[in-house]
Design an enzyme around this catalytic site. Structure first.
Site, mmCIF file in Angstrom:
data_model
loop_
_atom_site.group_PDB
_atom_site.id
_atom_site.type_symbol
_atom_site.label_atom_id
_atom_site.label_comp_id
_atom_site.label_asym_id
_atom_site.label_seq_id
_atom_site.Cartn_x
_atom_site.Cartn_y
_atom_site.Cartn_z
ATOM 1 N N TYR A 51 0.955 -1.209 0.030
ATOM 2 C CA TYR A 51 0.093 -0.096 -0.133
ATOM 3 C C TYR A 51 0.818 1.307 0.003
ATOM 4 O O TYR A 51 0.485 2.223 -0.863
ATOM 5 C CB TYR A 51 -0.897 0.109 1.003
ATOM 6 C CG TYR A 51 -1.957 1.093 1.535
ATOM 7 C CD1 TYR A 51 -2.832 1.240 0.703
ATOM 8 C CD2 TYR A 51 -1.866 2.242 2.323
ATOM 9 C CE1 TYR A 51 -4.151 2.206 0.441
ATOM 10 C CE2 TYR A 51 -2.553 3.217 2.433
ATOM 11 C CZ TYR A 51 -3.683 3.146 1.827
ATOM 12 O OH TYR A 51 -4.614 4.353 1.918
ATOM 13 N N LYS A 53 0.998 4.235 -2.851
ATOM 14 C CA LYS A 53 0.707 5.657 -2.741
ATOM 15 C C LYS A 53 1.919 6.700 -2.737
ATOM 16 O O LYS A 53 1.644 7.532 -3.300
ATOM 17 C CB LYS A 53 0.260 5.727 -1.214
ATOM 18 C CG LYS A 53 -1.037 5.198 -0.911
ATOM 19 C CD LYS A 53 -2.276 5.503 -1.724
ATOM 20 C CE LYS A 53 -3.614 4.803 -1.555
ATOM 21 N NZ LYS A 53 -4.482 5.551 -2.351
HETATM 22 P P1 NAP Z 1 -12.921 2.683 1.513
HETATM 23 O O1 NAP Z 1 -14.263 2.928 2.328
HETATM 24 O O2 NAP Z 1 -12.462 1.267 1.643
HETATM 25 O O3 NAP Z 1 -13.628 2.786 -0.040
HETATM 26 C C1 NAP Z 1 -12.800 2.348 -1.295
HETATM 27 C C2 NAP Z 1 -13.217 3.054 -2.213
HETATM 28 O O4 NAP Z 1 -12.732 2.353 -3.606
HETATM 29 C C3 NAP Z 1 -14.803 2.225 -2.674
HETATM 30 O O5 NAP Z 1 -15.607 3.172 -2.998
HETATM 31 C C4 NAP Z 1 -14.644 0.884 -3.512
HETATM 32 O O6 NAP Z 1 -15.876 0.725 -4.398
HETATM 33 C C5 NAP Z 1 -13.510 1.466 -4.388
HETATM 34 N N1 NAP Z 1 -12.738 0.462 -4.864
HETATM 35 C C6 NAP Z 1 -12.014 -0.361 -4.540
HETATM 36 N N2 NAP Z 1 -11.399 -1.309 -5.377
HETATM 37 C C7 NAP Z 1 -11.802 -0.793 -6.611
HETATM 38 C C8 NAP Z 1 -11.602 -1.168 -7.937
HETATM 39 N N3 NAP Z 1 -10.980 -2.225 -8.255
HETATM 40 N N4 NAP Z 1 -12.212 -0.344 -8.955
HETATM 41 C C9 NAP Z 1 -13.030 0.482 -8.650
HETATM 42 N N5 NAP Z 1 -13.157 1.032 -7.262
HETATM 43 C C10 NAP Z 1 -12.821 0.335 -6.410
HETATM 44 O O7 NAP Z 1 -11.651 3.425 1.711
HETATM 45 P P2 NAP Z 1 -11.721 4.890 1.974
HETATM 46 O O8 NAP Z 1 -11.056 5.004 3.248
HETATM 47 O O9 NAP Z 1 -12.875 5.871 1.392
HETATM 48 O O10 NAP Z 1 -10.514 5.256 0.919
HETATM 49 C C11 NAP Z 1 -10.727 5.944 -0.269
HETATM 50 C C12 NAP Z 1 -9.149 6.589 -0.744
HETATM 51 O O11 NAP Z 1 -8.647 7.260 0.143
HETATM 52 C C13 NAP Z 1 -8.279 5.127 -1.070
HETATM 53 O O12 NAP Z 1 -7.465 5.475 -2.217
HETATM 54 C C14 NAP Z 1 -7.436 5.052 0.140
HETATM 55 O O13 NAP Z 1 -6.158 4.546 -0.049
HETATM 56 C C15 NAP Z 1 -7.326 6.684 0.503
HETATM 57 N N6 NAP Z 1 -6.618 6.728 1.706
HETATM 58 C C16 NAP Z 1 -7.651 6.561 2.868
HETATM 59 C C17 NAP Z 1 -7.344 6.810 4.175
HETATM 60 C C18 NAP Z 1 -8.102 6.485 5.426
HETATM 61 O O14 NAP Z 1 -7.705 6.838 6.633
HETATM 62 N N7 NAP Z 1 -9.351 6.126 5.048
HETATM 63 C C19 NAP Z 1 -6.193 7.635 4.340
HETATM 64 C C20 NAP Z 1 -5.183 7.896 3.344
HETATM 65 C C21 NAP Z 1 -5.713 7.672 1.929
HETATM 66 P P3 NAP Z 1 -16.354 -0.597 -4.515
HETATM 67 O O15 NAP Z 1 -16.641 -1.247 -3.108
HETATM 68 O O16 NAP Z 1 -17.732 -0.420 -5.293
HETATM 69 O O17 NAP Z 1 -15.328 -1.491 -5.271
#
Ligand code: NAP
Length: 244
Positions: A152, A156
């Protein structure tokens, strides 16, 4: 931003859903992308209730044919794409000595290759318009590293190099490319982290709270706005001071 068109990958839930809503509140029509058509469609209905046009597209961003379909659907429905938010992301955590090849490959494929595939299609469309905003969701761990997240963190960090390169390639064509590096944001991605680790993380955040999905969404809206037109190749850290 009224009447503009945005594609938000992973827009069905979590941070992506907040981004989709925040853009819709500015009058932007949104294409909500996800592997789960049901959640993507639910979000698209929410956006229609806000008063913008919205469609859901089922796609795995790691697959070239699926990505092509996202852009074909967007262009046939709206005729243009002004904003791309590469937000789709997954984790497959494990210490490196136990990390399976498939865990490495899948995270790199979705997070990094997905960002490449979507950006490549977006740039093609944006070049014709001589206007575009690409916003890539990286992470604080791409800068700091994190135990159990070699795949991961690498994906990133890779997004940062990709962001800066595309930014340089098209800076003189009206297309800006920036990244946002969220810290610890409360979503389903962070739900499974054990309580003791969460408390430890909380102590390392100067603001003393975890981030919200809206904290990230507001930063996306700013970078997507015409007012951010002289900003490209940058990383905006949204982390409550956790990393400076
Ligand atoms: P999340 O709640 O797990 O949501 C992930 C999203 O990505 C979902 O809408 C999912 O949609 C979609 N997704 C996953 N695999 C996919 C694929 N192969 N093709 C298309 N869509 C896909 O995660 P989140 O926390 O909202 O994270 C969103 C972004 O922010 C990510 O890039 C994550 O790495 C980044 N981020 C998050 C955090 C944190 O603390 N939460 C911190 C830093 C960065 P489906 O379910 O429809 O597949």
């Amino acid at each position: 931003m009224k009447g503009q068109v945005a594609i938000v990958t992973g827009g069905g839930r979590g941070i992506g859903k907040a981004i989709s809503i925040a853009l819709a509140k500015r009058g932007v029509n949104v294409v909500v992308v996800g592997t789960n058509l049901e959640t993507a469609s639910e979000t698209a209905s929410n956006l229609q209730n806000i008063g913008v046009k919205s469609i859901a597209v089922q796609a795995d961003v790691a697959k070239h044919a699926d990505v092509k379909n996202i852009f074909d659907s967007t262009l046939s429905e709206f005729g243009k794409v002004d904003i791309l938010v590469n937000n789709a992301g997954i984790t497959r955590d494990s210490l490196i000595i136990r990390m399976k090849d498939e865990e490495w490959d899948r995270v790199i494929d979705v997070n990094l290759k997905g960002t490449f595939l979507c950006s490549r299609e977006a740039v093609k469309a944006m070049l014709k318009q001589k206007y575009g905003r690409i916003i890539n969701i990286s992470s604080i761990v791409g800068f700091m590293g994190n135990i159990g997240q070699a795949n991961y963190s690498a994906s990133k960090a890779g997004i940062i190099g990709l962001t800066k390169t595309i930014a340089k390639e098209y800076a003189n064509r009206g297309i800006t490319v920036n990244a946002i590096a969220p810290g610890f944001i409360t979503t389903s991605m962070t739900e499974s982290i054990p309580e003791n680790i969460k408390n430890e993380m909380l102590r390392s955040i100067p603001m003393g709270r975890f981030g919200t999905t809206d904290d990230v969404a507001h930063a996306v809206v700013f970078l997507a706005s015409p007012e951010a037109g002289y900003i490209t190749g940058q990383v905006l850290h949204v982390n409550g001071g956790m990393y400076m």
